[in-house]
Motif scaffolding. Structure first.
Motif, PDB file in Angstrom:
ATOM      1  N   UNK A   1       0.800  -1.394  -0.180  1.00 39.08           N
ATOM      2  CA  UNK A   1      -0.161  -0.008   0.123  1.00 39.08           C
ATOM      3  C   UNK A   1       0.931   1.178  -0.058  1.00 39.08           C
ATOM      4  N   UNK A   2       0.321   2.418  -0.238  1.00 36.98           N
ATOM      5  CA  UNK A   2       0.779   3.729  -0.436  1.00 36.98           C
ATOM      6  C   UNK A   2       0.201   4.607   0.680  1.00 36.98           C
ATOM      7  N   UNK A   3       1.129   5.418   1.164  1.00 33.23           N
ATOM      8  CA  UNK A   3       0.579   6.472   2.015  1.00 33.23           C
ATOM      9  C   UNK A   3       0.439   6.473   3.366  1.00 33.23           C
ATOM     10  N   UNK A   4       1.540   5.593   4.250  1.00 38.32           N
ATOM     11  CA  UNK A   4       1.388   5.519   5.560  1.00 38.32           C
ATOM     12  C   UNK A   4       1.909   7.183   6.222  1.00 38.32           C
ATOM     13  N   UNK A   5       1.650   7.025   7.583  1.00 38.05           N
ATOM     14  CA  UNK A   5       1.700   8.431   8.109  1.00 38.05           C
ATOM     15  C   UNK A   5       2.780   8.537   9.097  1.00 38.05           C
ATOM     16  N   UNK A   6       3.221   9.624   9.494  1.00 37.45           N
ATOM     17  CA  UNK A   6       4.583   9.696  10.583  1.00 37.45           C
ATOM     18  C   UNK A   6       4.250  10.898  11.426  1.00 37.45           C
ATOM     19  N   UNK A   7       4.519  11.028  12.811  1.00 39.56           N
ATOM     20  CA  UNK A   7       4.317  12.002  13.401  1.00 39.56           C
ATOM     21  C   UNK A   7       4.969  12.027  14.911  1.00 39.56           C
ATOM     22  N   UNK A   8       5.677  13.012  15.113  1.00 40.73           N
ATOM     23  CA  UNK A   8       6.354  13.091  16.378  1.00 40.73           C
ATOM     24  C   UNK A   8       5.521  13.148  17.621  1.00 40.73           C
ATOM     25  N   UNK A   9       5.760  12.618  18.577  1.00 39.96           N
ATOM     26  CA  UNK A   9       4.986  12.767  19.902  1.00 39.96           C
ATOM     27  C   UNK A   9       5.784  12.952  21.050  1.00 39.96           C
ATOM     28  N   UNK A  10       5.844  14.358  21.527  1.00 37.90           N
ATOM     29  CA  UNK A  10       6.772  14.699  22.360  1.00 37.90           C
ATOM     30  C   UNK A  10       6.977  13.982  23.873  1.00 37.90           C
ATOM     31  N   UNK A  11       5.805  13.431  24.245  1.00 33.83           N
ATOM     32  CA  UNK A  11       5.531  12.802  25.473  1.00 33.83           C
ATOM     33  C   UNK A  11       6.097  11.596  25.180  1.00 33.83           C
ATOM     34  N   UNK A  12       5.768  10.633  24.111  1.00 33.41           N
ATOM     35  CA  UNK A  12       6.319   9.510  23.875  1.00 33.41           C
ATOM     36  C   UNK A  12       7.964   9.503  23.802  1.00 33.41           C
ATOM     37  N   UNK A  13       8.327  10.552  23.113  1.00 32.26           N
ATOM     38  CA  UNK A  13       9.693  10.491  22.611  1.00 32.26           C
ATOM     39  C   UNK A  13      10.618  10.759  23.981  1.00 32.26           C
ATOM     40  N   UNK A  14       9.971  11.689  25.022  1.00 40.81           N
ATOM     41  CA  UNK A  14      10.644  11.908  26.205  1.00 40.81           C
ATOM     42  C   UNK A  14      10.566  10.496  27.016  1.00 40.81           C
ATOM     43  N   UNK A  15       9.570   9.893  27.268  1.00 38.87           N
ATOM     44  CA  UNK A  15       9.434   8.725  27.893  1.00 38.87           C
ATOM     45  C   UNK A  15      10.367   7.764  27.241  1.00 38.87           C
ATOM     46  N   UNK A  16      10.544   7.599  26.049  1.00 35.95           N
ATOM     47  CA  UNK A  16      11.453   6.720  25.395  1.00 35.95           C
ATOM     48  C   UNK A  16      12.699   6.603  25.605  1.00 35.95           C
ATOM     49  N   UNK A  17      13.129   8.122  25.640  1.00 34.96           N
ATOM     50  CA  UNK A  17      14.521   8.420  26.012  1.00 34.96           C
ATOM     51  C   UNK A  17      14.748   7.942  27.408  1.00 34.96           C
ATOM     52  N   UNK A  18      13.852   8.107  28.335  1.00 37.98           N
ATOM     53  CA  UNK A  18      14.176   7.648  29.799  1.00 37.98           C
ATOM     54  C   UNK A  18      13.982   6.099  29.863  1.00 37.98           C
ATOM     55  N   UNK A  19      13.154   5.488  29.037  1.00 34.81           N
ATOM     56  CA  UNK A  19      13.147   3.949  28.961  1.00 34.81           C
ATOM     57  C   UNK A  19      14.422   3.306  28.418  1.00 34.81           C
ATOM     58  N   UNK A  20      14.800   3.848  27.571  1.00 38.33           N
ATOM     59  CA  UNK A  20      15.955   3.302  26.820  1.00 38.33           C
ATOM     60  C   UNK A  20      17.216   3.534  27.530  1.00 38.33           C
ATOM     61  N   UNK A  21      17.366   4.667  28.277  1.00 42.56           N
ATOM     62  CA  UNK A  21      18.666   4.968  28.807  1.00 42.56           C
ATOM     63  C   UNK A  21      18.471   4.046  30.352  1.00 42.56           C
ATOM     64  N   UNK A  22      17.205   3.617  30.696  1.00 45.65           N
ATOM     65  CA  UNK A  22      17.166   2.681  31.883  1.00 45.65           C
ATOM     66  C   UNK A  22      17.527   1.298  31.584  1.00 45.65           C
ATOM     67  N   UNK A  23      17.164   0.902  30.138  1.00 46.51           N
ATOM     68  CA  UNK A  23      17.751  -0.201  29.843  1.00 46.51           C
ATOM     69  C   UNK A  23      19.161  -0.369  29.627  1.00 46.51           C
ATOM     70  N   UNK A  24      19.721   0.481  28.957  1.00 46.00           N
ATOM     71  CA  UNK A  24      21.302   0.714  28.728  1.00 46.00           C
ATOM     72  C   UNK A  24      21.969   0.710  30.163  1.00 46.00           C
ATOM     73  N   UNK A  25      21.520   1.652  30.960  1.00 49.18           N
ATOM     74  CA  UNK A  25      22.043   1.651  32.160  1.00 49.18           C
ATOM     75  C   UNK A  25      22.422   0.205  32.973  1.00 49.18           C
ATOM     76  N   UNK A  26      21.183  -0.369  32.865  1.00 52.48           N
ATOM     77  CA  UNK A  26      21.116  -1.703  33.463  1.00 52.48           C
ATOM     78  C   UNK A  26      22.261  -2.844  32.894  1.00 52.48           C
ATOM     79  N   UNK A  27      21.929  -2.542  31.322  1.00 52.39           N
ATOM     80  CA  UNK A  27      22.853  -3.560  30.474  1.00 52.39           C
ATOM     81  C   UNK A  27      24.248  -3.345  30.776  1.00 52.39           C
ATOM     82  N   UNK A  28      24.626  -2.089  30.858  1.00 51.14           N
ATOM     83  CA  UNK A  28      25.967  -1.698  30.846  1.00 51.14           C
ATOM     84  C   UNK A  28      26.619  -1.495  32.125  1.00 51.14           C
ATOM     85  N   UNK A  29      25.819  -1.841  33.170  1.00 51.29           N
ATOM     86  CA  UNK A  29      26.115  -1.716  34.434  1.00 51.29           C
ATOM     87  C   UNK A  29      26.499  -0.416  35.098  1.00 51.29           C
TER      88      UNK A  29
END
Length: 315
Positions: free
Chosen positions: A286-314
């Motif tokens: 199909x054609x024509x999918x959509x994108x959109x930034x979500x500031x709240x989700x982006x900020x939450x994802x940054x925290x979530x990813x850093x939590x994961x990496x901090x745990x993995x990397x010790x």
């Protein structure tokens, strides 16, 4: 098995000064999906790719690193660029791969068949080889993260089958962090993955790569004993962490396989609905999918990813 010959320390504090980016070249292979899935590396075409290494300042020793894989928008991806800054501020190195320019493309969302969907798994493993040989990088603490099409290598590089074929001997990614990848595949031995954590991130409003098939794959991985989970951001669209998409944007010229399901049969991806080899000319595309930034989700994802990496990397 190695396909190309190439050439636990404290991390920097979050307040470390960010340095500039360094361009590095490394060898890889250009392979369509049939060559990749069947492991026919002798038929692949050698290619030299580039990437941009970003280091935090005042590291005091080898630092953990994250390999970043852009989506079908190519090396200009604002998502990968933004995450490189997030990681530098947190004291981590990052390596942003350009998987398209050397293969003759600026982007492939208008021609998704231009590069094999699994080709970038090879790129990711060759970047792992490059970084592991760099004395500034802690070779045992290198994660992989990718966005949309780049989420395919971030996710499926966890499969032991592909590690055996393409990973540098003695090296593995410390964590796999796919962001809103297409998961509409059924691959042979797809539940056989390594012990390293798989942490997927997806928006439940994604109409480019819809959530359900990824949630299903992660659940099946968990049921098979893998260390896998998916974080879902309510109301978030595709590319919710992409700073260049502040408004809802229908990309009319972009192809999406959201209505397709591909099954591997004898090293070939077939359209499950027709039984014929899958093509981006198939009626389900199909054609024509959509994108959109979500500031709240982006900020939450940054925290979530850093939590994961901090745990993995010790940290």
């Amino acid at each position: 098995m190695s396909i190309l010959l190439a050439a636990a320390c404290p991390a920097a504090p979050a307040s470390a000064q960010v340095t500039g980016e360094e361009a590095l070249s490394f060898p890889s292979l250009t392979m369509d999906d049939a060559l990749f899935l069947s492991g026919r590396v002798e038929e692949a075409e050698p290619v030299t790719l580039t990437g941009r290494l970003r280091l935090p300042g005042s590291t005091g020793g080898p630092v953990p690193a994250i390999v970043l894989l852009h989506g079908s928008d190519g090396a200009r991806s604002a998502a990968a660029w933004n995450w490189a800054g997030v990681f530098a501020r947190a004291g981590y190195a990052s390596f942003r791969i350009d998987s398209y320019t050397a293969r003759g493309f600026d982007e492939i969302y208008t021609n998704q068949g231009g590069v094999g969907e699994f080709n970038n798994v090879v790129d990711a493993f060759e970047a792992l080889r490059l970084l592991a040989a760099d004395p500034r990088i802690d070779r045992n603490r290198i994660a992989v993260m990718g966005f949309s099409r780049g989420g395919i290598p971030a996710l499926y590089s966890a499969m032991t089958r592909f590690e055996a074929l393409y990973a540098p001997e003695g090296l593995q990614f410390a964590a796999h962090l796919p962001f809103y990848p297409p998961c509409n595949f059924e691959l042979e031995r797809e539940l056989e993955v390594g012990p390293q954590p798989i942490r997927a991130f997806h928006g439940d409003a994604d109409v480019w790569n819809p959530l359900p098939v990824c949630a299903d794959y992660v659940e099946r991985l968990k049921s098979a004993g893998a260390d896998a989970s998916i974080t879902v951001y309510p109301g978030a669209h595709h590319s919710f962490d992409h700073p260049g998409s502040p408004s809802y944007n229908v990309v009319g010229e972009a192809q999406t396989s959201r209505a397709c399901f591909r099954r591997e049969e004898g090293g070939v991806l077939v359209n499950a609905a027709t039984g014929a080899p899958f093509s981006w000319a198939d009626g389900c595309v199909e054609m024509g999918p959509a994108v959109q930034m979500n500031p709240q989700a982006m900020a939450a994802a940054e925290r979530d990813v850093l939590d994961v990496l901090d745990a993995v990397f010790g940290r």
